[in-house]
Structures are given as structure tokens and as C-alpha cells.
Design a protein around this motif. Structure first.
Motif, mmCIF file in Angstrom:
data_model
loop_
_atom_site.group_PDB
_atom_site.id
_atom_site.type_symbol
_atom_site.label_atom_id
_atom_site.label_comp_id
_atom_site.label_asym_id
_atom_site.label_seq_id
_atom_site.Cartn_x
_atom_site.Cartn_y
_atom_site.Cartn_z
ATOM 1 N N ARG A 74 -6.086 11.498 -6.113
ATOM 2 C CA ARG A 74 -6.671 10.182 -6.390
ATOM 3 C C ARG A 74 -6.022 9.127 -5.489
ATOM 4 N N CYS A 88 -6.710 6.446 -0.679
ATOM 5 C CA CYS A 88 -6.218 5.269 -1.376
ATOM 6 C C CYS A 88 -4.693 5.315 -1.345
ATOM 7 N N LEU A 129 -2.560 -0.661 -2.216
ATOM 8 C CA LEU A 129 -1.920 -1.114 -3.448
ATOM 9 C C LEU A 129 -0.412 -1.133 -3.228
ATOM 10 N N HIS A 166 -0.479 1.246 -11.433
ATOM 11 C CA HIS A 166 -1.556 1.480 -10.464
ATOM 12 C C HIS A 166 -2.274 2.803 -10.749
ATOM 13 N N LEU A 222 -6.285 3.146 -11.884
ATOM 14 C CA LEU A 222 -7.092 3.468 -10.708
ATOM 15 C C LEU A 222 -8.236 4.419 -11.060
ATOM 16 N N SER A 223 -9.462 3.951 -10.894
ATOM 17 C CA SER A 223 -10.631 4.808 -11.082
ATOM 18 C C SER A 223 -10.973 5.493 -9.769
ATOM 19 N N ASP A 263 -13.826 5.437 -8.261
ATOM 20 C CA ASP A 263 -14.597 4.508 -7.429
ATOM 21 C C ASP A 263 -13.692 3.495 -6.743
ATOM 22 N N ALA A 264 -12.728 2.959 -7.488
ATOM 23 C CA ALA A 264 -11.815 1.984 -6.899
ATOM 24 C C ALA A 264 -10.974 2.617 -5.796
ATOM 25 N N ALA A 265 -10.508 3.837 -6.039
ATOM 26 C CA ALA A 265 -9.713 4.535 -5.040
ATOM 27 C C ALA A 265 -10.519 4.754 -3.761
ATOM 28 N N ARG A 308 -13.079 3.011 -2.723
ATOM 29 C CA ARG A 308 -13.340 1.713 -2.098
ATOM 30 C C ARG A 308 -12.130 1.244 -1.277
ATOM 31 N N ILE A 309 -10.934 1.384 -1.843
ATOM 32 C CA ILE A 309 -9.715 0.977 -1.140
ATOM 33 C C ILE A 309 -9.508 1.852 0.100
#
Length: 371
Positions: free
Chosen positions: A258, A288, A308, A319, A323-324, A326-328, A330-331
Motif C-alpha cells: 500500500r 505511495c 506523506l 498515515h 491510507l486508502s 485510492d488515496a495511495a 493518487r499520491i
């Protein structure tokens, strides 16, 4: 076609990353220089079983000369072969005969040959010479035409200038897009968080704080530790030890969990402005990245958007828990876009040419001819 500059480079190893964290950096810089029309011969000692743990064969973008280390004869022959180069580079941390090389390359200076010391661990070098006024390298610093470092920013430049350096310039780590890029996930490296780094004295306490303590606190999640030297370290049950991770597996290591963790060594953290090769490897793979806090990070990646940042192990836990997927993703995408635009080794090679005052020219590929 004649190369634009003929460069002789003495370093730890170009072909093996085994106990050699600078390998990715050397490869990126040298491949980019080759692409811009320069020819590099890389001289490395046959030491520390690196030749038994090669990551790559001799590449088409550099000549590699491996010299024996049983006596001084091998390095002296390498030095003789390097005579006539336009630029002679002695990197820090070759591991064998460093003091000999640091003095000997200076004897090769001439109106047609400049000599550079390239410090891939400037905080350690500076700590050493500042604490020991009799260190032989200290007196040699003013004699080099250039001091290059792979990080450190203003604190390292100021420290070297105070020691008499004529020119000191950081050439930061970067991304080689041909080497580090997104790949499919690999179950060997999957989990909540992974960290890749060799076990070193000035890193271990920070690994315990930023990686092992969070892993122990989140025992229901899988953590993966890669790198040499951790086999006898007491690890939480949630940590899977992957051992030495060869360069060919770095992309999978970065793409599978992740998030990927970067932990600066203590000496680097003190000086700041020293993004490790792992930062750009992970970003290039679209991973990420969670990194420990260090001064100057926004110069490379924007906190909260492209990376992050954690000041301690508790913030690593926060963190990871928040952390989802999708968020991972995106980053990771944002980080990859940033480094491709601003932080590739092509950018670093251009910067190096400016410092060397190499006139602008059309890049061309050099065919490495046999001697």
C-alpha cells in the motif's frame, strides 16, 4: 564519433548494488552522461563479494574495469589507464584503497585534466574530517577542482567551502525512467508498508522508530523489510524479511505494498536536503511514499499531495491506518508526474555540464569502443 568528455570514474561498483547503495545513483548519472555524448570508464575494486552479486552485466553505456585488491598493483594499473581522461572522478566510499586514490588522482591534474571528488555520503565525510584535524583527506580538499555531493544542500556546501573547497555543488539523486517504473504487483512484497535499506549503524535506531515500532503496533497488518544485514535482528511477527533485494526486483518491491517507507540515516537527517535514491525509485514506480521529515523535502515532492511525511513512528501509524487504496494510488501518480518533469538523471547531467562549464551541444550516443 568522438565523445564530448572522456571521464574516468573511481567508485565502489557500477555493476553490483550488493552493500552498495550508491549503485543506482552511479548508473543514472553515467547513463545520462553517455546519452549526452560523454564517455565514462568506471573503475571498481573486486571487493566485498560484489562481483558475485552482480545486478547487471557490463552496460553498453560505460566501460567497466574491475581491478584486483590483493595489493596496490591493481589500483595503480587502473590509475595509469585513466591518465589522459578529461575529467577524473574519485567517489567517496570505494571501500578499498580510498586514501591512496584520494591522493593519487590529484597527481593526474593538468591543464587538460580536471579532478573531482564526488561524495556520496557527505555527512559522514564531513563528520570525520571535522572531528579529526589530522585526517589526510582534509588537506586534499582545496586541491580538487570540484567537490560534488549527492545531497546536503546549503549546510554541506558551506561546510566544504569552510574546509577550502574551490567549488562544491550538490548533484542530487534522481529518477532513471528506464530502470524504475510501474510494474504489476508481486505477492512477495505485498502488505501495508515496506522498507528497503541495508542495516547501518546510523540508520538502525531510526528504522526501529519509524518501521519496527509501527509494525509491532499494527500486528494485524503485513510489513516487508528488505536489505542486507537484518537477518539476526529481532523483528515483530508482522514483519517479513525479504533479504537483499536485487535491482531487478526494486520496481515490484515499490509497487506491491500500500505504501513504501523512506528513512534517512541519522547523519543525513542532521544535514537535511539529502533525498535518498529510494525516494526517486519509489516515485518513479508510482508508489505511495511515506518519508521521515527532513528539511527541503518540498524542493522535490509536495507533502500531502505527492508524499506523506512522518516526524515519528506514531505519525507513520496514523498515515498507514488512514491510507486508502485510492488515496495511495493518487499520491503515487502525483509523485511520478513530478519527478518525470523535474527530477530525472537527464536533469542532473545537464546541471553537471553547467558546473563543468561544458558548452551546450547536441546530445548524441557514443559507441563504447574496445581499448
Amino acid at each position: 564519433m568522438r565523445p564530448y568528455l572522456n571521464i574516468a570514474f573511481f567508485g565502489s561498483s557500477l555493476v553490483s548494488a550488493y552493500w552498495n547503495g550508491a549503485a543506482t545513483y552511479y548508473r543514472g548519472i553515467i547513463r545520462a552522461l553517455h546519452g549526452r555524448g560523454h564517455a565514462v570508464t568506471f573503475y571498481e575494486p573486486d571487493a566485498y563479494d560484489r562481483q558475485k552479486h552482480r545486478d547487471i552485466e557490463d552496460p553498453p553505456w560505460a566501460r567497466v574495469r574491475v581491478y584486483p585488491t590483493g595489493s596496490e598493483d591493481g589500483v595503480m594499473r587502473a590509475l595509469d589507464e585513466a591518465r589522459g581522461a578529461d575529467l577524473i572522478v574519485k567517489a567517496s566510499g570505494v571501500g578499498v584503497g580510498d586514501a591512496l586514490l584520494e591522493a593519487a588522482v590529484l597527481d593526474m591534474r593538468s591543464p587538460h585534466a580536471r579532478v573531482a571528488f564526488w561524495d556520496v555520503d557527505a555527512p559522514a565525510t564531513l563528520d570525520r574530517v571535522q572531528h579529526d584535524p589530522t585526517d589526510p583527506f582534509r588537506a586534499l580538499i582545496p586541491r580538487y577542482d570540484f567537490i560534488f555531493t549527492y545531497g546536503g544542500g546549503a549546510p554541506v556546501v558551506s561546510a566544504y567551502r569552510a574546509l577550502g573547497a574551490r567549488v562544491c555543488a550538490p548533484i542530487y539523486n534522481a529518477l532513471d525512467p528506464a530502470t524504475h517504473h510501474p510494474v504489476p504487483r508481486d505477492l512477495r512484497f505485498g502488505g501495508a508498508l515496506s522498507f528497503l535499506g541495508n542495516r547501518l549503524p546510523d540508520r538502525e535506531a531510526r528504522v526501529e522508530e519509524f518501521f519496527l515500532r509501527p509494525a509491532a503496533a499494527m500486528g494485524d497488518r503485513r510489513f516487508v523489510l528488505g536489505g542486507s544485514g537484518w537477518q539476526d535482528k529481532a523483528l515483530p511477527p508482522s514483519v517479513t524479511y525479504a533479504g537483499h533485494v536485487y535491482t531487478r526486483d526494486h520496481n515490484a518491491f515499490n509497487c506491491s505494498p500500500r505504501a513504501v517507507l523512506n528513512i534517512s540515516r541519522e547523519s543525513m537527517a542532521r544535514y537535511g536536503f539529502s533525498p535518498a535514491t529510494r525516494v526517486f525509485e519509489a516515485a518513479g514506480a508510482g508508489a505511495c511514499l511515506i518519508t521521515d521529515a527532513w528539511e527541503g523535502i518540498a524542493q522535490f515532492l509536495e507533502p500531502g499531495i505527492e508524499v506523506l511525511v512522518a516526524r515519528n513512528g506514531d505519525e507513520v501509524v496514523e498515515h498507514v491506518c488512514a491510507l486508502s487504496a485510492d488515496a495511495a494510488a493518487r499520491i503515487g501518480r502525483a509523485a511520478r508526474r513530478r519527478v518525470l518533469v523535474e527530477h530525472t538523471y537527464e536533469h542532473r547531467a545537464e546541471e553537471l555540464e553547467r558546473i563543468l562549464d561544458v558548452p551546450r551541444h547536441e546530445a548524441h550516443t557514443v559507441t563504447m569502443e574496445a581499448p
